[in-house]
Design an enzyme around this catalytic site. Structure first.
Site: not given
Ligand SMILES: [Zn+2]
Ligand SMILES: *[C@@H]1O[C@H](CO)[C@@H](O)[C@H](O)[C@H]1NC(C)=O
Ligand SMILES: *[C@@H]1O[C@H](CO)[C@@H](O)[C@H](O)[C@H]1NC(C)=O
Length: 986
Positions: A56, A58, A180, A430
């Site tokens: 994951h 970001d 997420d 996000h």
């Molecule tokens: Zn995230």
């Protein structure tokens, strides 16, 4: 391209792959084809455990997107995406059974540009064999609470286009993957369905909802994500992942984890295969009890994992080997490398009937006092800057099409739209527009938007030069909200070009900072336009400090044609006396043709709002308050922070019980200035031709010397009998009904009476009763609620002293430009109407706030031959139609999105199908061909097939490349968006 720094490593990879005897495509599990065809075999009589190796990544959070890419600032967080992709590609080659999914195209794009031909070939084969699978595939994994649908569609289009252009159809993601984001919006599900995804998986939902779903084996469902679009158009199969997006406890084998590796040499002391296998079988069987089929999914990875992918794959290989070896002893568990789409395919084959979900997944709480409703409002200045940037990007896209090739390379230099398109796509992440990043990362997002905007401004100038015939330099004033614009402050003569990106003519109040006291403003035909000069308010002078020195503002009403511009000339008239300052006190009322408002003479607060056309009046008291932020207490240590809203009391504190008022009235605009204590002020403003009342609020620097973080709201208390109900939009589109202390799908135990009733407001919130609807249209995403019947509140600003323990590691206390705390300013637009007619006002109003006219200024007198008025459309589009996208695709093709902007039953007049003729759309472009596409434009509509889930029925799309004249007519049903690739001739 950039020379490849990893050439040596790549040679090594190939060598190793050869040594192992599994050259690409020839291993024992070699697959033919990609997508569902490449899925591994499963065991129909066993429990199949789909292990999904994933990372994951970001697109900015504690570090900037580029710091994450390169692995810079590992002192903040150890994370380097380039190494992840290097390592995973190497490991995938070791064994064709291995799988990996990749999600964030912003990172993959950075990496791909740096690879040499050899690596690219290897990666392409991995993609073609389904061993490397893209899921989601947008530029980022967008936030769902604070994003606007238009920017989400754009960022998905950008990422998916890169994947298709680079790899073709094998890279088309089948699954949407939002593991997420902090709550899930119905409009996101609707968009994903229309983009052609077969299913959607996520990790976070309210803890009470999750508990109920686990008990009821209702973790997977069919989300019916639109009340307007006929099923299955907006139906999306949706699954809740079992462990958020982490591996089950004890099975994390990343270098960042400390779970024991599988130690399988029986001669060594710490041999642990039996223990690990037994533990895994228990975890698998426990998980299977929560799900409905003989297939379960395990996410084997987490934030920025797989930088040394060998650790993961080596242990997963062993896990699979040793768990499956138990089958000869009668075990009924079969473990395999898999992907979300392969798991989804098995669920589809199970042919079950799934429960149908029609509401959304807001608000999200992960514990009784931990409501993630603060980020709806966190970083209000970043949130508005993102909106303004979106508006500029749409203008830039339109003008790139209208201006043709010379808009990229013209008299004002080289401009482009990609820089802003990418910056906007990054900003949808996000932890970006959500306001949940570290301060230095928020600054980086804003910087990217500013750089992208500068590129777009050059493009816009070139296009306007081309269209108008005037090459004089153009200036864009980006601080008009605080009355700063060096050109208008110092010039006696200038022109203002208003570009309108909407598909209907728009009237708009132009306000420019000036130092003269009277001006002549003329429209393109030379006619004088009513204008007024007002003194710059004290509140504005206080916040602009040393930026700018205008004493006055010139105000006039401008009109601009659809998708076009109009230029106004302004010149100073000499020898007029100084403008009179506003009179102390509030008038009894403000009034134009459509509205009137009254003020309480004792408090200076608003006291009523009337719609003069419908003869309706609502009692309306408006004031500003704050909640003191919780610092944690005996019930829970949870404080308020960037994510979490937790007031320490349900009763907010008024900033002031009364407002000090002044007022000013003239034929163009009437304004009442209200001052609430030293750090909150407001202008109540009514323009001559407006059907809405404008409340321009200014909040900050929020004082925290009393050692309390503060969450500042404005509240409107009205006489409307709203009976516990209120309404908020989803990502700026369809509206959802909200009921206080209630969730449609489970029996709520309310533990936070304020924070637990907050919902995202992207563009509007309203309350109504049988007769009246009060709608508040916002200029950015904010949190909002109705805590008492008749009351509406909106959170405007937050300044906090503690971190909320969700990883960001900073208190949300924005310093602002002067370091003493951020001042935020914005607008709320109020309308009052009968409920059955309210959408006819709030829909176009919200749209005109999202797509604002762009002002460009030129010094001096206009060139006599300049074209002063232009429309890119042959005629305004019908009121129900919104021109969502007009964007250059490549040489001779243009991406067009048309949208029906009303819901079913929302308007008697407009909630009807409406038809547009594509050949009669543009004034300067000839449309010679058209193909319909999926919403994200990565698939031809007639090739788009989606899995049908029980209960769904099909609908026929337009055929590809229709040149038959009758098919130029495009019909839009309520809330429908249709996407076309137009082949054009100039
Ligand atoms: Zn995230
Ligand atoms: C799916 O189930 C339905 C009954 O609900 C049945 O009629 C149909 O044949 C099944 N389809 C498949 C492919 O098994
Ligand atoms: C996808 O990319 C291929 C080239 O890789 C191109 O031929 C095709 O038209 C693209 N599809 C769409 C829908 O743009």
């Amino acid at each position: 391209m950039v020379p490849c720094p990893f050439a040596a490593a790549t040679v090594l990879l190939l060598f190793r792959a050869g040594v192992l005897g599994f050259p690409l495509g020839q291993g024992p599990h070699s697959t033919t084809g990609c997508g569902y065809k490449s899925c591994p075999e499963t065991q129909p009589t066993m429990l199949n455990v789909h292990l999904v190796p994933h990372t994951h990544d970001d697109v900015g959070w504690l570090k900037t997107v580029d710091q994450y890419y390169y692995g810079e600032r590992n002192d903040i967080q150890h994370a380097g995406v380039q190494y992840i992709l290097d390592s995973v590609v190497e490991q995938l080659q070791q064994d064709p059974a291995r799988r990996f999914i990749y999600v964030e195209t912003a990172f993959f794009f950075r990496w791909w540009r740096q690879q040499n031909a050899e690596t690219r070939k290897i990666v392409t084969e991995l993609v073609n064999q389904g061993r490397l699978e893209f899921v989601n595939g947008g530029w980022c994994m967008s936030d769902e609470a604070t994003t606007h649908y238009s920017a989400v569609i754009d960022q998905m289009t950008l990422g998916l286009r890169f994947l298709n252009d680079t790899f073709g159809p094998c890279a088309r993601p089948r699954v949407a993957w939002h593991i997420d984001p902090f709550g899930h919006a119905r409009e996101h599900a609707s968009m994903f369905a229309q983009m052609g995804y077969d299913g959607f998986f996520f990790g976070r939902l309210d803890y009470q909802d999750k508990k109920r779903r686990m008990e009821a084996r209702d973790m997977e469902m069919l989300w019916r994500a639109s009340e307007s679009l006929a099923p299955p158009t907006a139906d999306l199969f949706t699954g809740v992942l079992p462990n958020g997006y982490n591996p089950p406890a004890g099975f994390c084998w990343d270098q960042s984890c400390s779970d024991p590796p599988i130690q399988d040499d029986p001669n060594l002391e710490d041999y642990n295969v039996d223990t690990i296998v037994q533990k895994f079988l228990k975890v698998a069987n426990d998980q299977a009890a929560l799900y409905r089929t003989n297939h379960i999914i395990m996410t084997m990875g987490s934030d920025f994992q797989y930088e040394n992918a060998n650790l993961w794959y080596k242990n997963l290989d062993k896990l699979i080997r040793y768990v499956n070896a138990q089958q000869s002893q009668g075990s009924k568990v079969n473990v395999l490398y898999s992907t979300p789409s392969c798991y989804l395919q098995e669920l589809h084959r199970a042919n079950l009937t799934w429960s149908v979900k029609t509401d959304d997944f807001f608000p999200y709480a992960d514990n009784a006092h931990d409501f993630w409703t603060g980020y709806f409002s966190s970083r209000p200045a970043l949130k508005i800057y993102e909106r303004i940037s979106n508006s500029l990007l749409q203008v830039c896209n339109q003008l790139e099409v209208l201006g043709g090739p010379s808009s990229r390379r013209g008299p004002h230099g080289d401009g482009d739209s990609e820089t802003l398109r990418r910056a906007m796509a990054v900003a949808q992440h996000h932890d970006a527009v959500s306001g949940t990043e570290k301060q230095h990362v928020a600054n980086d997002y804003a910087k990217r938007l500013a750089i992208g905007s500068a590129h777009c401004q050059v493009l816009v100038s070139n296009a306007l030069s081309k269209l108008s015939g005037s090459d004089a330099p153009r200036v864009y004033c980006e601080s008009l909200n605080i009355s700063v614009c060096p050109l208008t402050e110092s010039s006696d003569e200038f022109s203002v070009t208003v570009y309108n990106p909407l598909s209907r003519p728009v009237g708009w109040a132009v306000r420019l900072p000036v130092n003269g006291t009277r001006y002549s403003v003329t429209d393109p035909s030379g006619r004088e336009v009513d204008s007024q000069v007002l003194p710059v308010s004290q509140a504005t002078k206080d916040i602009r400090r040393d930026r700018g020195h205008a004493t006055n503002e010139l105000v006039f009403q401008a009109q601009a044609p659809p998708m076009g511009f109009r230029t106004y000339s302004v010149s100073l008239l000499q020898n007029w006396p100084p403008r009179a300052p506003p009179l102390p006190g509030a008038p009894l009322f403000l009034k134009n043709k459509y509205l009137s408002v009254t003020f309480d003479p004792d408090t200076g607060l608003l006291s009523s709002l009337s719609n003069l056309e419908t003869k309706q009046t609502v009692q309306l008291k408006q004031n500003f308050y704050w909640y003191n932020a919780s610092m944690g207490n005996a019930e829970s240590l949870q404080p308020s922070g960037a994510y979490i809203f937790r007031p320490n009391s349900s009763t907010p504190v008024p900033v002031s019980l009364t407002a000090k008022t002044r007022s000013l009235q003239n034929p163009v605009v009437q304004e009442v200035y209200q001052q609430f204590g030293s750090w909150v002020s407001q202008v109540v403003r009514l323009y001559e031709d407006s059907r809405e009342l404008e409340l321009e609020w200014t909040v900050g620097p929020v004082p925290v010397r009393d050692l309390f973080g503060k969450e500042v709201i404005t509240r409107l208390d009205t006489s409307i009998n709203s009976s516990g109900l209120f309404y908020t939009d989803s990502n700026g589109r369809e509206v959802l009904e909200r009921r206080r202390d209630f969730r449609p799908t489970w029996v709520l135990k309310q533990t936070e009476p304020i924070a637990g009733n907050y919902y995202p407001v992207n563009s509007r919130i309203y309350i109504k009763d049988g007769e009246q609807q009060l709608t508040v249209v916002t200029d950015r995403s904010q949190g909002g609620s109705s805590i008492q019947d008749g009351s509406l509140e909106i959170m405007l600003h937050r300044r906090l002293l503690l971190d909320d323990y969700r990883g960001v590691g900073e208190a949300l206390s924005e310093p602002g430009e002067y370091g003493d705390g951020l001042v935020a300013r914005g607008r709320l637009l109020l309308t009052l109407a009968p409920p059955a007619a309210a959408a006819e006002t709030h829909r176009p109003l919200a749209e005109s706030l999202v797509l604002q006219p762009l002002l460009s200024l030129q010094a001096g007198r206009l060139h006599p031959n300049a074209l002063l008025e232009f429309s890119g459309l042959q005629a305004a589009l019908p009121p129900a139609v919104h021109l969502l996208t007009v964007s250059q695709w490549d040489g001779d093709s243009v991406l067009l999105r048309l949208e029906h902007q009303f819901q079913v039953k929302e308007s008697q007049t407009h909630s009807q199908p409406v038809t547009v003729n594509l050949q009669k759309l543009f004034s300067t472009l000839t449309v010679v061909g058209v193909s319909e596409m999926s919403l994200a434009a990565n698939q031809w509509k007639d090739e788009m097939t989606r899995m049908d889930w029980k209960g769904s029925t099909g609908e026929k799309p337009l055929q590809k490349e229709q040149r038959d004249p009758s098919t130029w007519e495009v019909t839009l049903k309520p809330m429908e968006i249709r996407t076309f690739l137009l082949h054009i001739r100039r």
